[in-house]
Design a protein around this motif. Sequence first.
Motif, PDB file in Angstrom:
ATOM      1  N   CYS A 154       0.718  -9.477   2.347  1.00  0.00           N
ATOM      2  CA  CYS A 154      -0.567  -8.861   2.690  1.00  0.00           C
ATOM      3  C   CYS A 154      -0.867  -9.145   4.153  1.00  0.00           C
ATOM      4  O   CYS A 154      -0.684 -10.268   4.622  1.00  0.00           O
ATOM      5  CB  CYS A 154      -1.665  -9.430   1.795  1.00  0.00           C
ATOM      6  SG  CYS A 154      -3.352  -8.925   2.233  1.00  0.00           S
ATOM      7  N   THR A 192       1.098  -5.513  -3.472  1.00  0.00           N
ATOM      8  CA  THR A 192       0.023  -5.002  -2.624  1.00  0.00           C
ATOM      9  C   THR A 192      -0.126  -3.492  -2.760  1.00  0.00           C
ATOM     10  O   THR A 192       0.763  -2.812  -3.271  1.00  0.00           O
ATOM     11  CB  THR A 192       0.279  -5.319  -1.139  1.00  0.00           C
ATOM     12  OG1 THR A 192       1.494  -4.673  -0.726  1.00  0.00           O
ATOM     13  CG2 THR A 192       0.350  -6.814  -0.880  1.00  0.00           C
ATOM     14  N   ASP A 193      -1.251  -2.995  -2.269  1.00  0.00           N
ATOM     15  CA  ASP A 193      -1.445  -1.563  -2.051  1.00  0.00           C
ATOM     16  C   ASP A 193      -0.945  -1.282  -0.636  1.00  0.00           C
ATOM     17  O   ASP A 193      -1.073  -2.123   0.244  1.00  0.00           O
ATOM     18  CB  ASP A 193      -2.932  -1.193  -2.110  1.00  0.00           C
ATOM     19  CG  ASP A 193      -3.589  -1.537  -3.435  1.00  0.00           C
ATOM     20  OD1 ASP A 193      -2.892  -1.501  -4.467  1.00  0.00           O
ATOM     21  OD2 ASP A 193      -4.797  -1.846  -3.420  1.00  0.00           O
ATOM     22  N   ASP A 243      -1.911   0.633   2.433  1.00  0.00           N
ATOM     23  CA  ASP A 243      -3.170   1.224   2.883  1.00  0.00           C
ATOM     24  C   ASP A 243      -3.041   1.869   4.251  1.00  0.00           C
ATOM     25  O   ASP A 243      -2.324   1.365   5.117  1.00  0.00           O
ATOM     26  CB  ASP A 243      -4.236   0.113   2.933  1.00  0.00           C
ATOM     27  CG  ASP A 243      -5.603   0.618   3.346  1.00  0.00           C
ATOM     28  OD1 ASP A 243      -5.999   1.721   2.926  1.00  0.00           O
ATOM     29  OD2 ASP A 243      -6.285  -0.098   4.098  1.00  0.00           O
ATOM     30  N   GLU A 263      -1.726  -4.457   1.712  1.00  0.00           N
ATOM     31  CA  GLU A 263      -2.913  -5.288   1.509  1.00  0.00           C
ATOM     32  C   GLU A 263      -3.044  -5.557   0.022  1.00  0.00           C
ATOM     33  O   GLU A 263      -2.966  -4.634  -0.784  1.00  0.00           O
ATOM     34  CB  GLU A 263      -4.166  -4.573   2.027  1.00  0.00           C
ATOM     35  CG  GLU A 263      -4.140  -4.348   3.526  1.00  0.00           C
ATOM     36  CD  GLU A 263      -5.132  -3.306   3.997  1.00  0.00           C
ATOM     37  OE1 GLU A 263      -5.990  -2.878   3.194  1.00  0.00           O
ATOM     38  OE2 GLU A 263      -5.039  -2.899   5.159  1.00  0.00           O
ATOM     39  N   HIS A 296      -7.693  -5.149   0.329  1.00  0.00           N
ATOM     40  CA  HIS A 296      -7.850  -3.702   0.481  1.00  0.00           C
ATOM     41  C   HIS A 296      -9.310  -3.331   0.204  1.00  0.00           C
ATOM     42  O   HIS A 296      -9.924  -2.580   0.964  1.00  0.00           O
ATOM     43  CB  HIS A 296      -6.912  -2.982  -0.491  1.00  0.00           C
ATOM     44  CG  HIS A 296      -6.869  -1.502  -0.326  1.00  0.00           C
ATOM     45  ND1 HIS A 296      -6.005  -0.729  -1.044  1.00  0.00           N
ATOM     46  CD2 HIS A 296      -7.573  -0.645   0.447  1.00  0.00           C
ATOM     47  CE1 HIS A 296      -6.175   0.540  -0.710  1.00  0.00           C
ATOM     48  NE2 HIS A 296      -7.129   0.621   0.191  1.00  0.00           N
ATOM     49  N   THR A 355     -12.176  -1.786   2.716  1.00  0.00           N
ATOM     50  CA  THR A 355     -12.773  -0.496   2.376  1.00  0.00           C
ATOM     51  C   THR A 355     -14.272  -0.571   2.117  1.00  0.00           C
ATOM     52  O   THR A 355     -15.009   0.337   2.475  1.00  0.00           O
ATOM     53  CB  THR A 355     -12.058   0.095   1.140  1.00  0.00           C
ATOM     54  OG1 THR A 355     -10.659   0.189   1.427  1.00  0.00           O
ATOM     55  CG2 THR A 355     -12.584   1.469   0.791  1.00  0.00           C
TER      56      THR A 355
END
Length: 144
Positions: A66, A78-79, A81, A99, A104, A108
């Motif tokens: 991340c 993780t995503d 992003d 992230e 994340h 956001t």
Amino acid sequence: QDMGAGVEGFGAIDAEHGRSLALSRDARWRGLITDPYTGVLTQMSSKAYRIPDPMKRAVRARDRRCRFPGCATSAKHTDTDHVIAWPKGATRPQNLAPECRRHHRVKTHSGWSCETNSDGSMTWTSPLGTRHTSYPWDYNNPEY
């Protein structure tokens, strides 16, 4: 020369049909940049929001964790992003970061922001204005 084309998930098609598909109003293009000596893909972009799986794998391999400062969550959990939100920010590796779900959401929904720097580092700014920097994985010095 009319060599034909290939359609992912379908196969080979003749040149006339390839041109027709490529020039249609709803065609989706992805830029591919290859090494001129080896022919190996070195960079890829997409005009779509959805991040292609090979691009996700490349970003996760680049960063290994991340990118929120101090987070050690493995990139595989993780995503991926968009640093600059799509569609303003392109779907390309330089605008993507792994992230963890928590960070994340922090970026956001809680007032944190981040930006990428030319050296690959990311500068994160808290809602209070403090700045923190994270760096991509250094394969030459993985213990940093």
